[in-house]
Design an enzyme around this catalytic site. Sequence first.
Site, mmCIF file in Angstrom:
data_model
loop_
_atom_site.group_PDB
_atom_site.id
_atom_site.type_symbol
_atom_site.label_atom_id
_atom_site.label_comp_id
_atom_site.label_asym_id
_atom_site.label_seq_id
_atom_site.Cartn_x
_atom_site.Cartn_y
_atom_site.Cartn_z
ATOM 1 N N ASP A 1 -9.371 3.560 13.440
ATOM 2 C CA ASP A 1 -9.859 2.210 13.738
ATOM 3 C C ASP A 1 -8.753 1.547 14.564
ATOM 4 O O ASP A 1 -7.782 1.033 14.023
ATOM 5 C CB ASP A 1 -10.113 1.463 12.429
ATOM 6 N N TRP B 1 -8.279 -2.168 -0.021
ATOM 7 C CA TRP B 1 -9.172 -1.197 -0.655
ATOM 8 C C TRP B 1 -10.235 -1.864 -1.534
ATOM 9 O O TRP B 1 -11.016 -1.167 -2.205
ATOM 10 C CB TRP B 1 -8.359 -0.212 -1.499
ATOM 11 N N CYS C 1 -8.285 9.285 6.080
ATOM 12 C CA CYS C 1 -8.325 9.157 7.543
ATOM 13 C C CYS C 1 -7.068 9.772 8.148
ATOM 14 O O CYS C 1 -7.144 10.567 9.073
ATOM 15 C CB CYS C 1 -8.446 7.690 7.945
ATOM 16 N N GLU D 1 0.826 -1.206 0.000
ATOM 17 C CA GLU D 1 0.000 0.000 0.000
ATOM 18 C C GLU D 1 0.860 1.256 0.000
ATOM 19 O O GLU D 1 0.561 2.227 -0.710
ATOM 20 C CB GLU D 1 -0.940 0.010 1.204
ATOM 21 N N ARG E 1 -7.675 11.793 11.489
ATOM 22 C CA ARG E 1 -8.982 12.245 11.966
ATOM 23 C C ARG E 1 -9.821 11.106 12.520
ATOM 24 O O ARG E 1 -10.626 11.276 13.433
ATOM 25 C CB ARG E 1 -9.757 12.935 10.837
ATOM 26 N N TYR F 1 -5.027 9.449 -1.457
ATOM 27 C CA TYR F 1 -3.668 9.707 -0.967
ATOM 28 C C TYR F 1 -2.608 9.894 -2.052
ATOM 29 O O TYR F 1 -1.892 10.894 -2.067
ATOM 30 C CB TYR F 1 -3.230 8.566 -0.045
#
Length: 351
Positions: free
Chosen positions: A259, A90, A195, A68, A256, A140
């Site tokens: 998990d 994803w 995130c 990733e 922000r 991103y």
Amino acid sequence: MCAGFMENKLDSDYQLLLRHILSNGVVKKDRTGTGTLSTFGCQIRHEMSDGFPLLTTKKMAVKTMMTELKWFLKGDTNIKYLVDNNCNVWNGDAYKNYIAKINMRPGVPMVEFLKQTEFINKIKTDDEFAEKWGDLGPIYGKQWRDWTVESGYKNQWVDQIKVLINNLKENPDSRRHIVSAWNVGELDQMTLPPCHYGFQVYTRELTFAERYKHYSGSDKTWEQGGGNAYGKITAMDIMDDEEVPIRAISLMWNQRSVDTFLGLPFNIASYGLLLELLAVEVNMIPDELIGNLGDTHLYSNHKVQAATQLGREGFDLPRIKVSNVNLLEGQFDYELINYNYHPSIKAALSS
């Protein structure tokens, strides 16, 4: 403490965070419909000299994390590269995007859509299909490598990673070493707003003792090794000739939405790796990794798994060696050294 296990601060701090959420978290609804225990304004800090920040209280999907990060660094936003490299994090987002779009086309009746396994297989085998349905919007990679700036009658593009590397080399003490993924003007085009929405890099000069420790590979100080003030000047010249780093580099990321059970361990390791890669790229020593955590939550269907992980003691952290680093091409090799871990803990992904 059980024989064969060693306490490491990263696993201990992570477990403290889990306990904090379980004890103090408030029940909140969320966009996934799962429900969470939520807290706000937490932080993770890790000294990179203590080892590579990979949790040992459960097995981590290391290759998935590495893949990733390469995807981000390449500036890619299509899951084709991930699918081809068996990285599935994803897949669900791309599939939801496909379902939403295929049944929202004006004048086109509702159609029977592919199942997710069929969808992913077609992404892998059909380049035209992948190009049409595999893109996740300007997430991103797009923001890191190709931030769009409207300037008069034409757009310009900023490669934030390239700018960061150049600025670290030319002005390492700058307070502007920042990369952002939170492009307000493009949020509505993203399958999922970021995130972890940005990171900042900080550097400082190393002391002679720190440089010598890095050069010698020994915990003994210069004086303990028999060195004197006259020899120190020679040692400094030798280290300069051999391009021993003269600065340390730290990274702080801001997130922000966290998990905590599934995502956070992944994020910690990913930014730890990015810090290692940046350090090689600009010839510095990785120093400190810091995560500023906004809505830090535990999904309601992860409580049992969290309890399992809380019952485990961590091993010593592994070390990592990175080589053949070319950040602008999204290329690097790595070797994990002495990575010992407890078994993985399966948990449902909420997306």
